[in-house]
Design an enzyme around this catalytic site. Structure first.
Site, PDB file in Angstrom:
ATOM      1  N   HIS A 152       0.908 -17.371   2.352  1.00 46.50           N
ATOM      2  CA  HIS A 152       0.513 -16.326   3.314  1.00 46.50           C
ATOM      3  C   HIS A 152      -0.974 -16.449   3.640  1.00 46.50           C
ATOM      4  O   HIS A 152      -1.379 -16.426   4.810  1.00 46.50           O
ATOM      5  CB  HIS A 152       0.830 -14.955   2.720  1.00 46.50           C
ATOM      6  CG  HIS A 152       0.361 -13.797   3.549  1.00 46.50           C
ATOM      7  ND1 HIS A 152       1.162 -13.132   4.437  1.00 46.50           N
ATOM      8  CD2 HIS A 152      -0.855 -13.196   3.632  1.00 46.50           C
ATOM      9  CE1 HIS A 152       0.481 -12.175   5.032  1.00 46.50           C
ATOM     10  NE2 HIS A 152      -0.765 -12.190   4.558  1.00 46.50           N
ATOM     11  N   GLU A 153      -1.808 -16.591   2.609  1.00 47.14           N
ATOM     12  CA  GLU A 153      -3.246 -16.702   2.835  1.00 47.14           C
ATOM     13  C   GLU A 153      -3.624 -18.059   3.422  1.00 47.14           C
ATOM     14  O   GLU A 153      -4.583 -18.156   4.197  1.00 47.14           O
ATOM     15  CB  GLU A 153      -3.998 -16.454   1.524  1.00 47.14           C
ATOM     16  CG  GLU A 153      -3.791 -15.069   0.936  1.00 47.14           C
ATOM     17  CD  GLU A 153      -4.114 -13.965   1.925  1.00 47.14           C
ATOM     18  OE1 GLU A 153      -5.124 -14.079   2.651  1.00 47.14           O
ATOM     19  OE2 GLU A 153      -3.345 -12.987   1.991  1.00 47.14           O
ATOM     20  N   HIS A 156      -3.612 -17.945   7.095  1.00 49.30           N
ATOM     21  CA  HIS A 156      -4.875 -17.401   7.613  1.00 49.30           C
ATOM     22  C   HIS A 156      -5.967 -18.471   7.571  1.00 49.30           C
ATOM     23  O   HIS A 156      -6.695 -18.680   8.546  1.00 49.30           O
ATOM     24  CB  HIS A 156      -5.338 -16.216   6.762  1.00 49.30           C
ATOM     25  CG  HIS A 156      -4.495 -14.994   6.862  1.00 49.30           C
ATOM     26  ND1 HIS A 156      -4.129 -14.444   8.064  1.00 49.30           N
ATOM     27  CD2 HIS A 156      -3.958 -14.184   5.900  1.00 49.30           C
ATOM     28  CE1 HIS A 156      -3.407 -13.346   7.848  1.00 49.30           C
ATOM     29  NE2 HIS A 156      -3.292 -13.177   6.549  1.00 49.30           N
ATOM     30  N   ASP A 163      -1.821 -11.326  10.335  1.00 44.12           N
ATOM     31  CA  ASP A 163      -0.752 -10.564   9.688  1.00 44.12           C
ATOM     32  C   ASP A 163       0.224  -9.999  10.710  1.00 44.12           C
ATOM     33  O   ASP A 163      -0.164  -9.606  11.814  1.00 44.12           O
ATOM     34  CB  ASP A 163      -1.342  -9.421   8.864  1.00 44.12           C
ATOM     35  CG  ASP A 163      -2.075  -9.920   7.627  1.00 44.12           C
ATOM     36  OD1 ASP A 163      -1.591 -10.884   7.013  1.00 44.12           O
ATOM     37  OD2 ASP A 163      -3.127  -9.350   7.288  1.00 44.12           O
TER      38      ASP A 163
END
Length: 853
Positions: A152-153, A156, A163
């Site tokens: 998930h990170e 980014h 998000d």
């Protein structure tokens, strides 16, 4: 002179970060995970890092349809760790880490986050994880498995996606009038329950017509049919992929839709990210396991090399430099060289530098520096700075600095805030003759004059160190220069007042270190107090070329234009000048105007691993423990008046031969908001400029549609609003515009509408389409006025009142005379015809009917 700028460059060349990650085939290499020296030694932490990355590699491989995985990972442990046999670092430093393991940030606690402030598709600075997150398995319940959280990170960090959930707007009204939880995809099923008693939530806000903040969505993984999305619910076992074109929820009011034009994550990864041009094909067969190297930085060795050869073509890259570096432990691996040179001498030792493993940081003095200097820094993992002969002597370090080269008085004011004050030093430099007089005045009025300064004839300085902790407030200085051709400078530095009170710090960056002029660069200044953003500061960037051209930009933290998020402590602006040359970046941050709110730290979270409030398991709601609270009082404390300066790495602009500098259009509007009140529309946005966010745009084009995809796919085909009366304001101003529209009037109640804006400059260059703003035409309340002989009572007509086709009911009047019959007069008018937005509408009476009850 350029040499006088060297001091500040030496202070900043070790700060900052470079991305460093490479994609070789399908695998990511040169990924650096660094443990901060404040973290206590714990061998289990290294084991957990390896487990997390290994699991994440498999998740990443599946999520990207067998295209990407982690291949080579370097783990950098602190120099004070002694329980392991670690390799010696080469060019790895903590400042360059892509993922850091550090103590908790006051703004985030133990919640994983990524420092992300670029445009959609741009790489971010770093991902932050805490030791507790890595070691305490109880946090897995709150955020999900560590490997999935890392992916998930990583999305980014590497690909610049955002998000797909939103804590600030967890619910919204769907296109069909139904209430939806903000998520991706829509087929993620669950229940909306009360946070306290966990029963079905029935609290509806009467204004927004959606659930109130005491309601929360909990996912039911057993009813989950799809496998997306990792940017929304990575904690769910069945969620293993990112949203694609087929599964993406384009209506959700989340950062991904706002920042990336409602595009799905997979589209951004493969068309807009740094990996888009790699054209990676799916790997046949399973991916290999990641390879780990654990390294430790030894005693730091820095060699300062001064080139005194001028332009005499002396080969200054002598092997003796390497020999000297080897004296500390027998090798040069990871040692550092700071090379100050005019760069006009012969340079033919790039291969030697590469083989040595030393880090070479170059500071080029003057306009004729060899281009190989920059290459030598790049291949060794060092930094490159350019110091122009025209560099003035202002704002050199920490608090403040100023200078003059003429006969007269040099005076100014510098703020000492409550986060600094120890060893506060006023340093005055002169060239040939000491200043005739120096006076420093404290906030309380205490005077320090010439005799209080310590002179040095060798360094040609006068210095004053304030004993103890310097007073908080504005200090003034006055220096008398008696020579017309002598340069006088004063530099004020200070240190943190205590370990318990972190100082406000500033870092300055450019979005790229070189560009061909085809698109604008972005200037960033990160202002924070130990990771907590500082807002409401005045930030000014100065960019100076080697030709002496100087540009000043006020950097903004308004969540518009170049700035991704409002009030996150990241101040940004586009740099649209495409004039060939090398440029310096200097940033000054201050807050002195007592008439305004002083700079404050503010809690503003984004690009974080989503906290999981609970799950539905076999039909039963099971809630998680609440997320550890973060003190809002501490995060909103006033930091007072302060001044800071920072210098970023140099960058270059090089235009192709014969190609004129481009003319940029207005920047894309990213904060459009729409509301409909009865038949009136209220739109707000931040004004773009003539060239990106500089100047003033010429006009706006506003369009509306009841179909989101139709508006996104064919902006020019949507209904055009009359904007002839709008005169654009200067870039950065808040635009507010309300108007009546027959398109809105004709729409049925509860209709969801989508708005978008484009702007044009005087050359008719059009911006990209704005973010899409959604608004719902609510069911109107029609006034019901009852009159009696003694009182007047205002009520509301039933919302089920039916309207006549092609007409508006604008008033209903009921008169009651004593106890006599009630006569209802209904005025029915034809629809409004508007000449211009905002003008008074013209009504045509078509019918007056009366009824006897």
């Amino acid at each position: 002179m350029a040499s006088e700028a060297v001091v500040v460059l030496l202070l900043v060349f070790l700060s900052g970060s470079t991305f460093g990650i490479k994609l070789e085939g399908n695998g990511y290499t040169d990924v650096l995970i660094a443990i901060n020296p404040v973290v206590p030694e714990n061998p289990l932490l290294i084991k957990r890092i390896k487990e997390m990355v290994s699991n994440a590699s498999s998740v990443l491989f599946t999520a990207t349809e067998d295209k990407f995985y982690f291949e080579e990972i370097t783990i950098l442990v602190p120099p004070n760790w002694t329980q392991g046999d670690y390799g010696r670092t080469k060019t790895e430093t903590y400042e360059k880490a892509n993922i850091v393991i550090n103590e908790e940030n006051r703004a985030y606690g133990d919640q994983p986050y990524t420092l992300q402030y670029g445009q959609c598709g741009s790489e971010s600075r770093y991902t932050h994880l805490t030791p507790k997150f890595m070691l305490d398995d109880e946090l897995i319940k709150l955020y999900g498995p560590r490997g999935k959280v890392l992916v998930h990170e990583w999305a980014h960090l590497r690909w610049g996606v955002y998000d797909e959930y939103d804590d600030g707007q967890p619910f919204y009204k769907g296109a069909h009038g139904d209430i939806q939880a903000t998520r991706c995809s829509l087929e993620l099923y669950g229940q909306i329950v009360n946070r306290i008693n966990h029963t079905n939530c029935t609290h509806i806000d009467p204004n927004t017509k959606i659930y109130t903040q005491d309601c929360v969505f909990v996912a039911d993984s057993e009813l989950w049919k799809k496998t997306a999305s990792l940017m929304s619910y990575p904690s769910l076992d069945k969620v293993t992929r990112f949203c694609s074109k087929k599964t993406h929820n384009r209506e959700a009011p989340n950062a991904q839709n706002r920042m990336c034009d409602n595009r799905d994550v997979m589209d951004v990864i493969f068309t807009s990210s740094v990996d888009a041009k790699a054209n990676v094909q799916p790997l046949k067969g399973p991916h290999p396991a990641p390879r780990f190297t654990v390294m430790q930085r030894g005693q730091r060795v820095v060699c300062l090399v001064l080139d005194v050869s001028g332009s005499m073509h002396v080969r200054y890259c002598n092997i003796s430099i390497i020999v000297e570096l080897r004296k500390d432990n027998g090798n040069t691996m990871g040692d550092e060289i700071i090379l100050l040179t005019d760069g006009e001498s012969e340079l033919d030792c790039v291969s030697e530098v590469k083989e040595s493993g030393a880090i070479v940081n170059t500071i080029a003095l003057g306009p004729s520096a060899n281009k190989e200097l920059k290459r030598m820094s790049e291949i060794s993992g060092g930094k490159y700075f350019y110091a122009s002969d025209n560099l003035d002597q202002t704002e050199l370090v920490n608090l403040d600095s100023s200078g003059m080269r003429r006969k007269g008085i040099l005076n100014g004011t510098v703020s000492v805030d409550h986060t600094v004050g120890n060893k506060t030093t006023f340093l005055v430099l002169h060239e040939s003759q000491s200043p005739e007089d120096i006076e420093i005045k404290s906030p309380s009025g205490q005077i320090y004059d010439f005799i209080d300064f310590q002179p040095s004839s060798i360094s040609k300085t006068h210095s004053l160190v304030i004993q103890g902790t310097a007073e908080t407030g504005d200090w003034t200085y006055t220096i008398k220069n008696t020579l017309s051709d002598q340069s006088i400078t004063i530099t004020i530095t200070s240190r943190a007042v205590s370990e318990a009170i972190p100082p406000v710090t500033v870092k300055a960056y450019m979005s790229q270190q070189s560009i061909d002029g085809s698109k604008p660069m972005l200037v960033y200044a990160e202002v924070n107090q130990k990771g907590v953003p500082v807002i409401l500061a005045d930030v000014m960037a100065t960019l100076e070329s080697d030709a002496g051209d100087q540009y000043q930009l006020e950097l903004l933290d308004n969540g518009a234009g170049a700035d991704a998020f409002r009030n996150d402590g990241i101040y940004s602006r586009f740099f649209t000048t495409s004039k060939k040359g090398r440029y310096n970046l200097k940033v000054k941050v201050q807050r002195k105007d007592k008439g305004k709110n002083n700079g404050q730290v503010r809690l503003k979270r984004h690009s974080v691993a989503p906290y999981v409030p609970g799950y539905v398991i076999k039909g039963k709601v099971v809630m998680n423990p609440p997320k550890p609270p973060v003190s809002e009082d501490d995060l909103e404390a006033d930091v007072g008046s302060f001044t800071r300066t920072a210098i970023g790495e140099s960058f270059s602009v090089s235009l192709p031969p014969g190609v004129p500098p481009p003319n940029f259009p207005p920047n894309k509007i990213t904060d459009l908001n729409a509301e409909i009140e009865e038949d009136k529309v209220m739109l707000t946005w931040t004004a773009p400029g003539e060239d990106m966010d500089q100047g003033t745009a010429d006009s706006y084009e506003i369009r509306v549609s009841m179909d989101l995809e139709a508006l996104r796919g064919n902006f020019s085909g949507a209904h055009l609003m009359n904007t002839s009366d709008i005169q654009p304001l200067e870039a950065g101003s808040t635009e507010e515009y309300s108007f009546l529209s027959s398109y809105i009037i004709n729409a049925e109640p509860e209709t969801v509408m989508f708005f978008a804006v484009c702007s044009r400059d005087k050359d008719s260059l059009m911006s990209d389409m704005s973010n899409v703003a959604k608004a719902t035409k609510m069911l109107p309340f029609v006034p019901f006025i009852q009159t009696t002989t003694t009182s007047t009572i205002s009520q509301y007509l039933s919302p089920n009142l039916k309207r006549s086709s092609g007409s508006n009911v604008v008033a209903v009047v009921v008169s009651v005379i004593g106890t006599a019959a009630v006569i209802i007069a209904v005025l029915v008018v034809s629809r409004m015809r508007l000449n211009r937005p905002g003008n008074t509408p013209h009504f045509t009476e078509t019918q007056v009917s009366t009824s006897l009850l």
